[in-house]
Design a protein around this motif. Structure first.
Motif, mmCIF file in Angstrom:
data_model
loop_
_atom_site.group_PDB
_atom_site.id
_atom_site.type_symbol
_atom_site.label_atom_id
_atom_site.label_comp_id
_atom_site.label_asym_id
_atom_site.label_seq_id
_atom_site.Cartn_x
_atom_site.Cartn_y
_atom_site.Cartn_z
ATOM 1 N N PRO A 99 0.632 -1.229 0.294
ATOM 2 C CA PRO A 99 -0.152 -0.028 -0.142
ATOM 3 C C PRO A 99 0.911 1.891 -0.580
ATOM 4 O O PRO A 99 2.208 1.465 0.676
ATOM 5 C CB PRO A 99 -0.813 -0.221 1.186
ATOM 6 C CG PRO A 99 -1.161 -1.611 1.738
ATOM 7 C CD PRO A 99 0.769 -2.266 1.378
ATOM 8 N N ASP A 131 -2.060 1.980 -4.168
ATOM 9 C CA ASP A 131 -3.849 1.761 -3.376
ATOM 10 C C ASP A 131 -4.422 0.804 -3.913
ATOM 11 O O ASP A 131 -5.706 0.263 -3.205
ATOM 12 C CB ASP A 131 -4.899 2.755 -2.526
ATOM 13 C CG ASP A 131 -3.586 3.696 -1.176
ATOM 14 O OD1 ASP A 131 -3.223 2.886 -0.108
ATOM 15 O OD2 ASP A 131 -3.241 5.226 -1.525
ATOM 16 N N ARG A 167 -0.947 -6.377 2.698
ATOM 17 C CA ARG A 167 -2.260 -5.893 2.646
ATOM 18 C C ARG A 167 -2.621 -5.568 3.493
ATOM 19 O O ARG A 167 -2.236 -6.520 5.076
ATOM 20 C CB ARG A 167 -3.449 -6.604 2.187
ATOM 21 C CG ARG A 167 -2.922 -7.045 0.310
ATOM 22 C CD ARG A 167 -4.021 -7.859 -0.136
ATOM 23 N NE ARG A 167 -4.296 -8.602 -2.063
ATOM 24 C CZ ARG A 167 -4.134 -8.375 -2.373
ATOM 25 N NH1 ARG A 167 -5.521 -9.565 -1.830
ATOM 26 N NH2 ARG A 167 -4.288 -9.204 -3.668
ATOM 27 N N THR A 185 -9.728 6.514 -1.714
ATOM 28 C CA THR A 185 -9.649 5.582 -1.865
ATOM 29 C C THR A 185 -9.063 4.667 -2.188
ATOM 30 O O THR A 185 -8.132 4.347 -2.083
ATOM 31 C CB THR A 185 -9.955 6.372 -3.537
ATOM 32 O OG1 THR A 185 -8.733 6.217 -4.192
ATOM 33 C CG2 THR A 185 -11.043 7.240 -4.039
ATOM 34 N N MET A 186 -9.260 3.157 -1.734
ATOM 35 C CA MET A 186 -8.995 1.816 -1.809
ATOM 36 C C MET A 186 -9.410 1.358 -2.801
ATOM 37 O O MET A 186 -10.885 0.901 -3.085
ATOM 38 C CB MET A 186 -9.693 1.232 -0.367
ATOM 39 C CG MET A 186 -8.355 2.597 0.201
ATOM 40 S SD MET A 186 -8.332 0.987 2.468
ATOM 41 C CE MET A 186 -10.154 0.662 2.379
ATOM 42 N N ASN A 187 -8.436 0.499 -3.827
ATOM 43 C CA ASN A 187 -9.382 0.156 -5.079
ATOM 44 C C ASN A 187 -10.316 0.862 -5.779
ATOM 45 O O ASN A 187 -11.204 0.391 -5.843
ATOM 46 C CB ASN A 187 -9.307 -1.473 -4.328
ATOM 47 C CG ASN A 187 -9.076 -2.426 -5.753
ATOM 48 O OD1 ASN A 187 -8.150 -2.549 -5.946
ATOM 49 N ND2 ASN A 187 -10.054 -3.404 -5.535
ATOM 50 N N TYR A 190 -13.887 5.607 1.094
ATOM 51 C CA TYR A 190 -13.817 5.214 2.331
ATOM 52 C C TYR A 190 -14.278 5.676 3.007
ATOM 53 O O TYR A 190 -13.645 6.635 3.711
ATOM 54 C CB TYR A 190 -11.643 4.328 3.139
ATOM 55 C CG TYR A 190 -12.325 3.785 3.910
ATOM 56 C CD1 TYR A 190 -13.039 2.524 4.203
ATOM 57 C CD2 TYR A 190 -12.094 4.077 5.841
ATOM 58 C CE1 TYR A 190 -12.566 2.144 5.156
ATOM 59 C CE2 TYR A 190 -11.021 3.571 6.547
ATOM 60 C CZ TYR A 190 -11.989 2.639 6.437
ATOM 61 O OH TYR A 190 -12.623 1.760 8.162
ATOM 62 N N ALA A 211 -3.571 6.890 0.152
ATOM 63 C CA ALA A 211 -3.796 7.278 1.146
ATOM 64 C C ALA A 211 -2.666 8.472 2.337
ATOM 65 O O ALA A 211 -2.958 8.801 3.575
ATOM 66 C CB ALA A 211 -3.981 6.113 2.138
ATOM 67 N N LYS A 266 -7.410 6.516 9.862
ATOM 68 C CA LYS A 266 -5.523 5.668 9.196
ATOM 69 C C LYS A 266 -5.213 4.530 10.364
ATOM 70 O O LYS A 266 -5.890 4.881 11.230
ATOM 71 C CB LYS A 266 -4.697 6.610 8.215
ATOM 72 C CG LYS A 266 -5.447 7.381 7.758
ATOM 73 C CD LYS A 266 -3.978 8.092 6.478
ATOM 74 C CE LYS A 266 -3.348 6.556 6.784
ATOM 75 N NZ LYS A 266 -2.845 6.299 5.683
#
Length: 302
Positions: A99, A129, A144, A194-196, A200, A225, A241
């Motif tokens: 990440p 990310d 991960r 954003t994650m993938n 979020y 992130a 976080k």
């Protein structure tokens, strides 16, 4: 008899989604890649791809065969490397996906030190990310966050007690006040990422033994992130976080943990690999180094 080069081109075509892209990567003609895949399909007596003029996707049989193809190539590579290495010397190529935030600020110095200690190791490091598909993407291992629900790969814990925490800078708290309850969070500036490709924006906690989820909004959104953490340090708002990501900032006084009495969402960190056979001596030693350093970073107690 199955040709190793045909398996290699099958794996790259699956990862890239195109015979033409796989051909460019291998400095071949698209027809040569197509012929290689056709030979492999003939040898296996199964169709591996559904082809059209605009797309290329794996069949169910292709999806099933892909992890075995990865393992075959990894075993061949490990065998070749074993012929050129001494018992106490690590060498070969390591392809690692991590990440963005923890990759730059926590893992990078550790991985760099590992490469300094083993000068015959070749490193290919991917920071993103976007969640890597370890069966399709050209990576040996991925690191991960999160509770893993896929038993098709092997996962080794790096920091199983890690979780998410709320944090903001002293300057932000001086200007906007300190939230006293979870409900107060929704009235503050929240920093999102954003994650993938998914925003979020749902922050989960344990309150009085029950799960509580806050849906937050922000005028500032990023797809990295690490940027959200930097915004928080700059006094732009509150961030939610992983403790590992911000522990150094808290220790240095750049950020302060908010509402520590509420347990944040679990965010265990794992090193994952498609198959246990792919845990080469280099990967095992790197895992030991990372595990030793990261497991010591315990989040604050509620």
């Amino acid at each position: 008899m199955i040709r190793l080069e045909d398996v290699t081109l099958f794996v790259r075509a699956a990862a890239l989604g195109s015979f033409s892209s796989a051909a460019r990567e291998a400095d071949l003609l698209p027809g040569q890649v197509s012929a290689a895949v056709h030979r492999l399909e003939r040898d296996l007596d199964k169709r591996l791809f559904v082809r059209s003029t605009r797309s290329l996707r794996l069949t169910a049989e292709g999806e099933k065969y892909l992890p075995f193809a990865h393992e075959m190539l990894a075993v061949m590579q490990a065998g070749a490397e074993s012929l050129h290495s001494s018992d106490d010397e690590l060498q070969g190529e390591l392809k690692i996906a991590v990440p963005s935030d923890i990759g730059r600020n926590v893992l990078l110095p550790l991985i760099t030190r590992f490469c300094e200690q083993h000068p015959k190791i070749t490193l290919r490091l991917s920071l993103s990310d976007q969640i890597s598909d370890i069966f399709r993407d050209p990576v040996d291992v991925a690191i991960r966050y999160g509770v893993l629900d896929n038993s098709s790969y092997v996962a080794l814990p790096l920091a199983e007690k890690n979780r998410r925490v709320l944090a903001a800078s002293p300057d932000y708290l001086t200007q906007h006040g300190r939230p006293a309850t979870l409900g107060d969070i929704t009235h503050h500036h929240c920093l999102l990422f954003t994650m993938n490709s998914h925003v979020y924006d749902k922050w989960t906690f344990q309150e009085n033994g029950l799960r509580r989820q806050l849906t937050v909004k922000s005028r500032m959104l990023c797809d990295d992130a690490d940027v959200a953490r930097r915004w928080a340090i700059a006094g732009m708002g509150i961030v939610y976080k992983s403790w590992i990501d911000i522990s150094a900032d808290v220790e240095a006084g750049r950020l302060e943990v908010l509402l520590p009495q509420f347990t944040g969402e679990a965010a265990p960190l794992n090193l994952i690999c498609p198959h246990r056979k792919q845990f080469s001596p280099a990967i095992r030693q790197l895992y030991g180094l990372l595990r030793e350093q990261l497991s010591a970073l315990q989040p604050p107690s509620p």
